[in-house]
Design a protein around this motif. Structure first.
Motif, PDB file in Angstrom:
ATOM      1  N   PHE A  51       0.870  -1.167   0.000  1.00 47.83           N
ATOM      2  CA  PHE A  51       0.000   0.000   0.000  1.00 47.83           C
ATOM      3  C   PHE A  51       0.912   1.223   0.000  1.00 47.83           C
ATOM      4  CE2 PHE A  51      -2.183  -3.540   1.922  1.00 47.83           C
ATOM      5  CZ  PHE A  51      -3.390  -3.541   1.229  1.00 47.83           C
ATOM      6  N   VAL A  52       0.769   2.064  -1.020  1.00 48.56           N
ATOM      7  CA  VAL A  52       1.729   3.145  -1.245  1.00 48.56           C
ATOM      8  C   VAL A  52       1.056   4.513  -1.149  1.00 48.56           C
ATOM      9  CG1 VAL A  52       3.431   4.101  -2.856  1.00 48.56           C
ATOM     10  CG2 VAL A  52       3.012   1.623  -2.816  1.00 48.56           C
ATOM     11  N   GLU A  53       1.627   5.359  -0.323  1.00 50.94           N
ATOM     12  CA  GLU A  53       1.229   6.762  -0.260  1.00 50.94           C
ATOM     13  C   GLU A  53       2.263   7.551  -1.066  1.00 50.94           C
ATOM     14  OE1 GLU A  53      -0.808  10.271   0.724  1.00 50.94           O
ATOM     15  OE2 GLU A  53      -1.418   8.173   0.718  1.00 50.94           O
ATOM     16  N   VAL A  54       1.792   8.341  -2.018  1.00 55.51           N
ATOM     17  CA  VAL A  54       2.674   9.129  -2.872  1.00 55.51           C
ATOM     18  C   VAL A  54       2.608  10.588  -2.418  1.00 55.51           C
ATOM     19  CG1 VAL A  54       3.183   9.873  -5.232  1.00 55.51           C
ATOM     20  CG2 VAL A  54       2.251   7.578  -4.813  1.00 55.51           C
ATOM     21  N   LYS A  55       3.768  11.162  -2.170  1.00 57.39           N
ATOM     22  CA  LYS A  55       3.844  12.571  -1.774  1.00 57.39           C
ATOM     23  C   LYS A  55       4.786  13.291  -2.721  1.00 57.39           C
ATOM     24  CE  LYS A  55       1.241  12.773   1.869  1.00 57.39           C
ATOM     25  NZ  LYS A  55       0.022  13.551   1.839  1.00 57.39           N
ATOM     26  N   PHE A  62       9.385  23.824   3.452  1.00 53.26           N
ATOM     27  CA  PHE A  62       8.640  23.415   4.638  1.00 53.26           C
ATOM     28  C   PHE A  62       8.873  21.960   5.002  1.00 53.26           C
ATOM     29  CE2 PHE A  62       6.213  26.961   2.800  1.00 53.26           C
ATOM     30  CZ  PHE A  62       6.328  27.848   3.858  1.00 53.26           C
ATOM     31  N   GLY A  63       9.761  21.290   4.296  1.00 54.34           N
ATOM     32  CA  GLY A  63      10.072  19.904   4.608  1.00 54.34           C
ATOM     33  C   GLY A  63      10.045  19.013   3.379  1.00 54.34           C
ATOM     34  N   PHE A  64      10.511  17.806   3.568  1.00 55.44           N
ATOM     35  CA  PHE A  64      10.558  16.825   2.492  1.00 55.44           C
ATOM     36  C   PHE A  64       9.195  16.147   2.344  1.00 55.44           C
ATOM     37  CE2 PHE A  64      14.959  17.246   3.886  1.00 55.44           C
ATOM     38  CZ  PHE A  64      15.573  17.498   2.665  1.00 55.44           C
ATOM     39  N   PRO A  65       8.880  15.670   1.157  1.00 58.57           N
ATOM     40  CA  PRO A  65       7.556  15.079   0.911  1.00 58.57           C
ATOM     41  C   PRO A  65       7.185  13.986   1.903  1.00 58.57           C
ATOM     42  CG  PRO A  65       8.776  15.262  -1.144  1.00 58.57           C
ATOM     43  CD  PRO A  65       9.713  15.638  -0.039  1.00 58.57           C
ATOM     44  N   GLU A  66       8.127  13.121   2.214  1.00 59.33           N
ATOM     45  CA  GLU A  66       7.836  11.986   3.097  1.00 59.33           C
ATOM     46  C   GLU A  66       7.452  12.414   4.506  1.00 59.33           C
ATOM     47  OE1 GLU A  66      12.347  12.530   3.046  1.00 59.33           O
ATOM     48  OE2 GLU A  66      10.752  12.599   1.548  1.00 59.33           O
ATOM     49  N   GLN A  67       7.770  13.642   4.880  1.00 60.18           N
ATOM     50  CA  GLN A  67       7.434  14.146   6.214  1.00 60.18           C
ATOM     51  C   GLN A  67       5.963  14.558   6.323  1.00 60.18           C
ATOM     52  OE1 GLN A  67      10.565  17.175   6.068  1.00 60.18           O
ATOM     53  NE2 GLN A  67      11.472  16.213   7.884  1.00 60.18           N
ATOM     54  N   PHE A  68       5.248  14.539   5.206  1.00 64.04           N
ATOM     55  CA  PHE A  68       3.866  15.007   5.203  1.00 64.04           C
ATOM     56  C   PHE A  68       2.846  13.881   5.339  1.00 64.04           C
ATOM     57  CE2 PHE A  68       6.167  18.607   3.705  1.00 64.04           C
ATOM     58  CZ  PHE A  68       5.481  19.689   4.226  1.00 64.04           C
ATOM     59  N   VAL A  69       3.284  12.711   5.784  1.00 63.43           N
ATOM     60  CA  VAL A  69       2.349  11.633   6.101  1.00 63.43           C
ATOM     61  C   VAL A  69       2.200  11.634   7.615  1.00 63.43           C
ATOM     62  CG1 VAL A  69       1.851   9.170   5.980  1.00 63.43           C
ATOM     63  CG2 VAL A  69       3.058  10.285   4.087  1.00 63.43           C
ATOM     64  N   SER A  70       1.073  12.140   8.073  1.00 62.88           N
ATOM     65  CA  SER A  70       0.844  12.242   9.511  1.00 62.88           C
ATOM     66  C   SER A  70       0.472  10.879  10.088  1.00 62.88           C
ATOM     67  CB  SER A  70      -0.288  13.242   9.787  1.00 62.88           C
ATOM     68  OG  SER A  70      -1.521  12.703   9.330  1.00 62.88           O
ATOM     69  N   ASP A  97       4.326   1.606   2.204  1.00 61.65           N
ATOM     70  CA  ASP A  97       5.452   2.378   1.691  1.00 61.65           C
ATOM     71  C   ASP A  97       5.055   3.815   1.420  1.00 61.65           C
ATOM     72  OD1 ASP A  97       6.665  -0.114   1.648  1.00 61.65           O
ATOM     73  OD2 ASP A  97       7.064  -0.114  -0.508  1.00 61.65           O
ATOM     74  N   ILE A  98       6.064   4.664   1.329  1.00 67.29           N
ATOM     75  CA  ILE A  98       5.892   6.041   0.866  1.00 67.29           C
ATOM     76  C   ILE A  98       6.816   6.229  -0.323  1.00 67.29           C
ATOM     77  CG2 ILE A  98       6.217   8.501   1.386  1.00 67.29           C
ATOM     78  CD1 ILE A  98       5.745   7.797   4.356  1.00 67.29           C
ATOM     79  N   HIS A 113      12.056   5.901  -2.446  1.00 64.37           N
ATOM     80  CA  HIS A 113      11.092   4.869  -2.063  1.00 64.37           C
ATOM     81  C   HIS A 113      11.410   4.443  -0.635  1.00 64.37           C
ATOM     82  CE1 HIS A 113       9.235   0.684  -3.164  1.00 64.37           C
ATOM     83  NE2 HIS A 113       8.580   1.316  -2.199  1.00 64.37           N
ATOM     84  N   PHE A 114      10.489   4.716   0.268  1.00 65.12           N
ATOM     85  CA  PHE A 114      10.652   4.354   1.674  1.00 65.12           C
ATOM     86  C   PHE A 114       9.806   3.112   1.934  1.00 65.12           C
ATOM     87  CE2 PHE A 114      11.493   8.855   1.364  1.00 65.12           C
ATOM     88  CZ  PHE A 114      12.655   9.003   2.137  1.00 65.12           C
ATOM     89  N   GLU A 115      10.472   1.966   1.990  1.00 64.21           N
ATOM     90  CA  GLU A 115       9.771   0.702   2.223  1.00 64.21           C
ATOM     91  C   GLU A 115       9.487   0.562   3.713  1.00 64.21           C
ATOM     92  OE1 GLU A 115      12.139  -2.425   0.548  1.00 64.21           O
ATOM     93  OE2 GLU A 115      11.781  -1.731  -1.495  1.00 64.21           O
ATOM     94  N   ASP A 116       8.331  -0.052   4.019  1.00 63.48           N
ATOM     95  CA  ASP A 116       7.932  -0.295   5.401  1.00 63.48           C
ATOM     96  C   ASP A 116       7.979   1.012   6.207  1.00 63.48           C
ATOM     97  OD1 ASP A 116       6.888  -2.020   7.234  1.00 63.48           O
ATOM     98  OD2 ASP A 116       8.819  -2.783   7.919  1.00 63.48           O
ATOM     99  N   ALA A 117       7.389   2.058   5.635  1.00 63.26           N
ATOM    100  CA  ALA A 117       7.447   3.399   6.208  1.00 63.26           C
ATOM    101  C   ALA A 117       6.626   3.548   7.493  1.00 63.26           C
ATOM    102  CB  ALA A 117       6.982   4.426   5.182  1.00 63.26           C
ATOM    103  N   PHE A 118       5.557   2.771   7.599  1.00 60.40           N
ATOM    104  CA  PHE A 118       4.742   2.787   8.818  1.00 60.40           C
ATOM    105  C   PHE A 118       3.981   1.481   8.906  1.00 60.40           C
ATOM    106  CE2 PHE A 118       2.463   5.056   5.474  1.00 60.40           C
ATOM    107  CZ  PHE A 118       1.238   4.434   5.439  1.00 60.40           C
TER     108      PHE A 118
END
Length: 119
Positions: A51-55, A62-70, A97-98, A113-118
């Motif tokens: 399951f992939v969240e794309v940012k 204001f920060g990197f895209p991956e930091q915007f998954v709350s 993933d993100i 690509h951040f695998e197993d991000a959460f």
């Protein structure tokens, strides 16, 4: 003409799809919805469902895209994923993933690509 947020998001998702396909993933669904929750991409590689969240971000001030998954958003994605797993009677492994896309300049981008991000 200035691009809308939706157009930028669509472009980011398209880049993510091509990126994943080049890595051997099969895209099972795009913008899959469960109630009011949405999963950007659902991909499969062998016996792994991802399951992939794309940012995407153009400016990094204001920060990197991956930091915007709350934490709340991750929870909504996991809840929607649970519904997808149940609906498909999936019994294999899963991962969340993100894909972060930095839109550097016209036509140029960096993908991480951040695998197993959460979980």
């Amino acid at each position: 003409m200035k691009k809308t947020s939706r157009q930028k998001g669509d472009k980011g998702e398209e880049l993510a799809v091509h990126f994943l396909q080049q890595k051997g993933y099969h895209i099972e669904a795009r913008n899959w919805r469960h109630g009011r929750f949405e999963i950007d991409l659902i991909a499969r590689k062998d016996e792994l469902l991802v399951f992939v969240e794309v940012k995407s971000r153009r400016h990094l001030a204001f920060g990197f895209p991956e930091q915007f998954v709350s934490e709340a958003q991750a929870g909504r994605i996991m809840e929607a994923a649970e519904a997808y797993i149940f609906e498909r009677a999936w019994h294999g492994n899963i991962r969340f993933d993100i894909i972060a896309i930095k839109l550097v300049s016209s036509g140029q981008h960096l993908i991480e690509h951040f695998e197993d991000a959460f979980s």
